[in-house]
Design a protein around this motif. Structure first.
Motif, PDB file in Angstrom:
ATOM      1  N   ASN A 197     -19.834 -75.339  67.471  1.00  0.00           N
ATOM      2  CA  ASN A 197     -20.672 -74.980  68.613  1.00  0.00           C
ATOM      3  C   ASN A 197     -21.772 -74.062  68.081  1.00  0.00           C
ATOM      4  OD1 ASN A 197     -21.739 -73.935  70.953  1.00  0.00           O
ATOM      5  ND2 ASN A 197     -19.791 -74.128  72.023  1.00  0.00           N
ATOM      6  N   SER A 198     -23.010 -74.530  68.090  1.00  0.00           N
ATOM      7  CA  SER A 198     -24.094 -73.750  67.481  1.00  0.00           C
ATOM      8  C   SER A 198     -25.040 -73.255  68.556  1.00  0.00           C
ATOM      9  CB  SER A 198     -24.884 -74.633  66.511  1.00  0.00           C
ATOM     10  OG  SER A 198     -24.011 -75.172  65.563  1.00  0.00           O
ATOM     11  N   ARG A 199     -25.419 -72.000  68.371  1.00  0.00           N
ATOM     12  CA  ARG A 199     -26.345 -71.418  69.352  1.00  0.00           C
ATOM     13  C   ARG A 199     -27.603 -70.962  68.630  1.00  0.00           C
ATOM     14  NH1 ARG A 199     -23.353 -67.164  72.346  1.00  0.00           N
ATOM     15  NH2 ARG A 199     -22.372 -69.064  73.103  1.00  0.00           N
ATOM     16  N   ASP A 200     -28.710 -71.374  69.195  1.00  0.00           N
ATOM     17  CA  ASP A 200     -29.991 -71.021  68.578  1.00  0.00           C
ATOM     18  C   ASP A 200     -30.296 -69.552  68.872  1.00  0.00           C
ATOM     19  OD1 ASP A 200     -32.525 -70.741  67.702  1.00  0.00           O
ATOM     20  OD2 ASP A 200     -33.351 -72.471  68.781  1.00  0.00           O
ATOM     21  N   VAL A 201     -30.313 -68.734  67.810  1.00  0.00           N
ATOM     22  CA  VAL A 201     -30.578 -67.310  68.011  1.00  0.00           C
ATOM     23  C   VAL A 201     -31.903 -66.906  67.368  1.00  0.00           C
ATOM     24  CG1 VAL A 201     -28.161 -66.667  68.247  1.00  0.00           C
ATOM     25  CG2 VAL A 201     -29.151 -66.739  65.977  1.00  0.00           C
TER      26      VAL A 201
END
Ligand SMILES: Cc1cc2nc3c(=O)[nH]c(=O)nc-3n(C[C@H](O)[C@H](O)[C@H](O)COP(=O)(O)O)c2cc1C
Length: 1016
Positions: A924-928
């Motif tokens: 699960n990747s979150r654009d930070v």
């Protein structure tokens, strides 16, 4: 015995007889024909027919008729010796004769049969009457004389037939009945048509009496003429005796004080079929409530009784047995049932009933129990335990034999009442009683109960506790519910009194046993409690004595120890000792004391030496103090500080002396004490005082709030003006105030921080909320350290108002949180990879975030898209994860968007390779990227802020300091002028301001740095 004739032979004989009769008639006719009238050839044959029918019956009669017709026709009717019929006249004669013969045959045959029947019946009747041995059957003439007498009558009444026939039947009546005219009366009634039945006494021939049941009835012939009266009589003496015996038994059963039940083992579950009144009296159950049930209902729930085994075996084996069972009455009260069960057999040896005899032995048992308890109590109370343990044992002994509950309360030697124990067979109930006592302790002024008994010293007993009493005495419904649950019935409270002192009370309560206490029970309880009281009293006396002895021993030991200590202390602390005898004036100084006075160890001393060694300025004062110490009227402790001037070395020393005088008969007999050289301490103290003054000045001027807190009482010892200003209090108001009143956190929280500070010595407590005098809350930052203050542990804390800073940080945080949630919402990508990192699936967010279509990167290796710097560490962690099914890692990496720029991601990977549906690693990747950007921007802002502060420091503080330097310089030049102090004061103020600003600036800087850490 001749062989019995067969039926055929009999028939042949009957018909043979008919043939013979007809033959004889024919012979007689032939023989006597001339003498007989010719017109009646048939006459003689009628006789033959009658004989045939009488002895042979209808068949032979008819046969004789037929035969006579043939014989007459042949021999006597013309034409003779032929069977012809010569005219209607002859035919008519023959027919007529045939008809008459038939009728005669029928009549004679039936008459004969009737006669035979009647004779048989009469014979049978006679046999019956004669044979009836149990019945007296006699015929009486209408005037009451005996006309017939059977065997039964002979047996029953004792008369032989010949002596009673013709006697009047009244001889069978008792004289009383005869006097009343009963024989005549009954005879008349029978003759009048009644059937007279009665059961009464009759008299035998020998004058003995029998109980007879009889009846009399008139006998009439066919035309209704009175032939006589038949009297039938039966001897019922035995039956009556048996019935009476039975009735007696019934009455005995009914009158028995024992409960008696009869059960039928042949009905399902062997129910009760009879219960006597005593059963009802004992159990409270009416017979109709018991009949039809098995007796076990009396056991209530209490089936676990060893005696039942024995009872079951006896019932099974069909034998008697005796057991004692615990049974329960209808109202639930327990009773001890001494039960005897016996089987009843029929003639065939089969058990038809069981009889149970119950004896309520509760009272007996209680009396035995009471005796046993008294005996055992002696043992228990004599055990070598503490009296408390002995009382607890006594309570256990009492339950359940004298009470269902037993509570023991003791009055402590210093006054309060302590509940020592509450005993009950069921520990749960015991716990309930404790709970009740804990929640609802009896008020000390209650008009009854333990407090009242302790107050009055009088026992209290209640035979029946009415429910209203419970209702009145409770405080709430819950208490009432608990009390009702205990099911209290009756109680006694007996005070434990010894030597006129009430030492406590023992409470006995009956509940489920249903027992009601009466005066006898109270007497027993009082005997028991009296002994308990003696035990308590003796034990206390003994303990007192032991304590005294112990204290004395301890005092001696302490004295010894203190002497040792003193010796050691004097050696260790370099105390000198003196011992003065005011009576003789002898003075003893130890070597140390002499040393303090500048003398060698072997120097001789007396009071004059002492006075000579004192510093001139202190001599009078010291001399006065010694005199006062020796004055019995003054009664003052001797404590003094003075200076000596060494007698031998001339050195000035400060001395701390203390001593004690012993008086006898109103005059001083000994004055001993110690002296200590405190010169060093004195010097150090002065130095300390100076430093303390300096330190105090700093604190006073500090812009930070500072307070000193007593670590034990948590009260403020001192505060500086800044602290007072910060919270709107004066220093006086703050002194002695509890820290809890200032801190807007819970006591536990405050205590925890104080504890932490004491433990660590120095801590940064951090941000806290304090309350101003006006109630508003101030956000502060606290640092604290422990110090020693006047010999106590104290905490010195610095308090800084950070409300403004907090507000700024909060605002920043809020805006960032908003931003963060926005980013999160927009940018989560879910990717599923196989164990080597090949992309199996990508969620649609990949389009929005990176610009790729969901299929575009499928089948490629995810690590190929990573930033070269991130590839190796992320791949390594991924490899670890792929070896750990169910494992989870988090990582940060950069990956390139379709447009070619690097974007930052935070990712969480979970190994679901073994999941049958997923079979992959879910990331699960979150654009930070934006967040990183913002952080960078924030860092820049902070940097700028720091620059600003540095500038302000430079411009403001530096200027202030230069101004101060100048001012000081000018002051120095003008130092001979008037008003020097004011200028100096101003200079000092400027310096202070500079220092304050500098400190504020530093905090400012630090706050930003902390804030940055918070945010990141
Ligand atoms: C004649 C007779 C009288 C009995 N009376 C009592 C009695 O008064 N109290 C009691 O508890 N059991 C009494 N019992 C015993 C019970 O009926 C029963 O036999 C006992 O509880 C054991 O059987 P169970 O295990 O089926 O309960 C009596 C039994 C018999 C046969």
């Amino acid at each position: 015995m001749p062989p019995a004739q067969t039926e055929t032979q009999k028939t042949a004989a009957r018909y043979g007889l008919a043939v013979v009769a007809v033959g004889l008639a024919a012979a007689a006719k032939l023989l006597f024909d001339p003498a007989l009238e010719a017109e009646s050839p048939f006459l003689l044959f009628v006789v033959a027919i009658v004989v045939g029918a009488w002895f042979g019956g209808l068949g032979p009669g008819l046969f004789a008729t037929g035969l006579a017709l043939v014989v007459c026709d042949y021999l006597f009717l013309a034409p003779l010796y032929s069977f012809g019929i010569d005219g209607p006249g002859r035919l008519l004669d023959l027919a007529l004769f045939g008809g008459v013969g038939a009728v005669i045959s029928a009549l004679v045959a039936s008459m004969h049969a009737a006669q035979l029947r009647s004779a048989a019946s009469e014979r049978r009747f006679r046999l019956l009457v004669q044979g009836a041995k149990d019945y007296a059957i006699l015929m009486l003439s209408p005037d009451g004389r005996v006309t017939s007498w059977n065997e039964g009558a002979r047996r029953i009444l004792g008369y032989e037939e010949e002596e009673i026939l013709g006697e009047h039947f009244s001889v069978f009546f008792t004289p009383e009945d005869r006097q009343e005219g009963r024989p005549e009366h009954e005879l008349r009634r029978a003759i009048d048509g009644a059937t007279v039945s009665e059961e009464t006494w009759a008299v035998r021939r020998d004058g003995s009496r029998l109980w007879a049941n009889g009846s009399m009835e008139a006998v009439r012939d066919g035309e209704g003429n009175l032939e006589g009266v038949v009297k039938v009589l039966r001897d019922r003496t035995e039956a009556r005796r048996a019935e009476e015996a039975l009735r007696l038994k019934d009455r005995a059963l009914a009158a028995s004080a024992n409960g008696i039940v009869i059960t039928d083992p042949n009905l399902p579950d062997g129910p009760i079929v009879y219960a006597n009144p005593a059963f009802t009296k004992i159990t409270g159950y009416a017979p109709e409530e018991a009949v039809g049930r098995n007796c076990r209902f009396l056991q209530g729930e209490d089936h676990d009784q060893p005696a039942l085994e024995e009872l079951r075996a006896a019932i099974r084996e069909g034998r008697s047995c005796e057991v004692v069972l615990r049974n329960y009455k209808k109202d639930g009260a327990l009773f001890y049932n001494a039960l005897t069960v016996s089987p009843v057999f029929d003639d065939g040896g089969r058990i038809v009933r069981f009889v149970g005899v119950q004896d309520d032995i509760t009272e007996r048992r209680r009396a035995e129990d009471a005796l046993r308890v008294q005996a055992e109590a002696s043992e228990v109370l004599a055990t070598p335990l503490s009296y408390e343990e002995r009382l607890v044992s006594l309570a256990r002994l009492v339950v359940p034999r004298l009470a269902d509950w037993c509570a023991v309360d003791v009055v402590e030697e210093d006054g309060p009442v302590r509940r020592l124990t509450v005993e009950h067979e069921d520990p749960e109930k015991g716990a309930l009683a404790y709970e009740l006592q804990r929640r609802y302790p009896a008020p000390a002024d209650a008009p009854r109960g333990v407090p009242w008994v302790l107050k009055t010293g009088e026992p209290e007993m209640m035979r029946e506790i009415p429910d209203e009493l419970l209702v009145q005495s409770v405080r709430d419904k819950r208490q009432l519910g608990m009390l009702r649950e205990l099911g209290l019935r009756s109680y006694m409270i007996v005070p434990m009194i010894a030597r006129g002192r009430t030492l406590g009370a023992i409470t006995l309560v009956s509940a489920e046993s249903g027992r009601r206490y009466g005066p006898e029970d109270l007497e027993q309880a009082e005997t028991l409690v009296r002994r308990a009281a003696m035990t308590v009293d003796n034990a206390r006396l003994y303990e007192e004595a032991r304590r005294e002895i112990g204290e004395r021993e301890r005092a001696q030991e302490e004295l010894r120890q203190s002497e040792d200590r003193l010796r050691l202390a004097t050696e260790a602390t370099q105390l000198g000792t003196f011992d003065f005898d005011p009576v003789t004036g002898a003075l003893l100084w130890d070597a140390r004391c002499k040393e303090i006075f500048g003398l060698p160890p072997d120097a001789g001393v007396d009071h004059e030496t002492f006075l000579a060694g004192l510093h001139p300025d202190d001599r009078d004062r010291a001399d006065r103090a010694v005199r006062r110490a020796l004055d019995p009227a003054a009664d003052e402790a001797f404590e003094l500080e003075y200076r000596v001037v060494g007698l031998g070395d001339g050195a000035e020393r400060w001395v701390e002396a203390c001593g004690r005088t012993f008086f006898e008969g109103g005059r001083a007999v000994r004055f001993i004490g110690t002296v200590l050289d405190v010169t060093e301490k004195k010097r150090a103290g002065e130095a300390l005082k100076r430093s303390e003054e300096r330190y105090r000045a700093v604190i006073e001027q500090s812009t930070e709030g500072i307070y000193l807190l007593d670590a034990d009482s948590r009260r403020l010892l001192e505060t500086n003006p800044a602290f007072g200003r910060m919270f709107g209090y004066t220093a006086e108001e703050l002194r002695g105030m509890e820290i809890y009143d200032l801190v807007a956190h819970s006591r536990e929280n405050v205590d925890a921080n104080v504890g932490r500070t004491l433990e660590l010595g120095r801590v940064l407590i951090g941000e806290r909320s304090y309350r101003r005098k006006d109630g508003t809350v101030v956000e502060v930052e606290i640092g604290a350290s422990t110090i020693s203050y006047d010999g106590h542990r104290a905490i010195c804390a610095t308090v800084r108002d950070i409300t403004a800073r907090k507000r700024a940080v909060e605002a920043l945080k809020r805006s960032e949180e908003r931003f963060r949630s926005l980013v999160r919402y927009a940018s989560d990508i879910i990717v599923i990879l196989d164990g080597d990192g090949e992309i199996l699936y990508e969620s649609p967010a990949v389009e929005r975030v990176l610009g790729f279509t969901v299929r575009e990167r499928m089948g490629t290796n995810a690590f190929d898209h990573l930033h070269p710097e991130d590839r190796e560490p992320v791949a390594r962690r991924f490899a670890e994860l792929s070896r750990e099914p169910g494992g989870r890692i988090s990582a940060e990496y950069r990956t390139r968007s379709k447009e070619g720029d690097w974007r930052h991601f935070e990712a969480i990977g979970v190994n679901l390779l073994e999941d049958p549906v997923i079979k992959g690693i879910v990331v699960n990747s979150r654009d930070v990227t934006e967040r990183r950007r913002t952080e960078r921007a924030l860092d820049e802002i902070r940097e700028a802020e720091r620059g600003r502060i540095a500038r302000e420091l430079h411009d403001g503080v530096l200027q202030d300091l230069s101004y101060t330097a100048q001012a000081m310089e000018i002051t120095r030049l003008k130092c001979e002028d008037v008003g020097v102090e004011t200028d100096l004061e101003e200079g000092a103020e400027a310096i202070r301001r500079a220092a304050r600003d500098l400190r504020e600036a530093i905090y400012d800087l630090r706050a930003h740095r902390d804030g940055a850490q918070d945010i990141s």
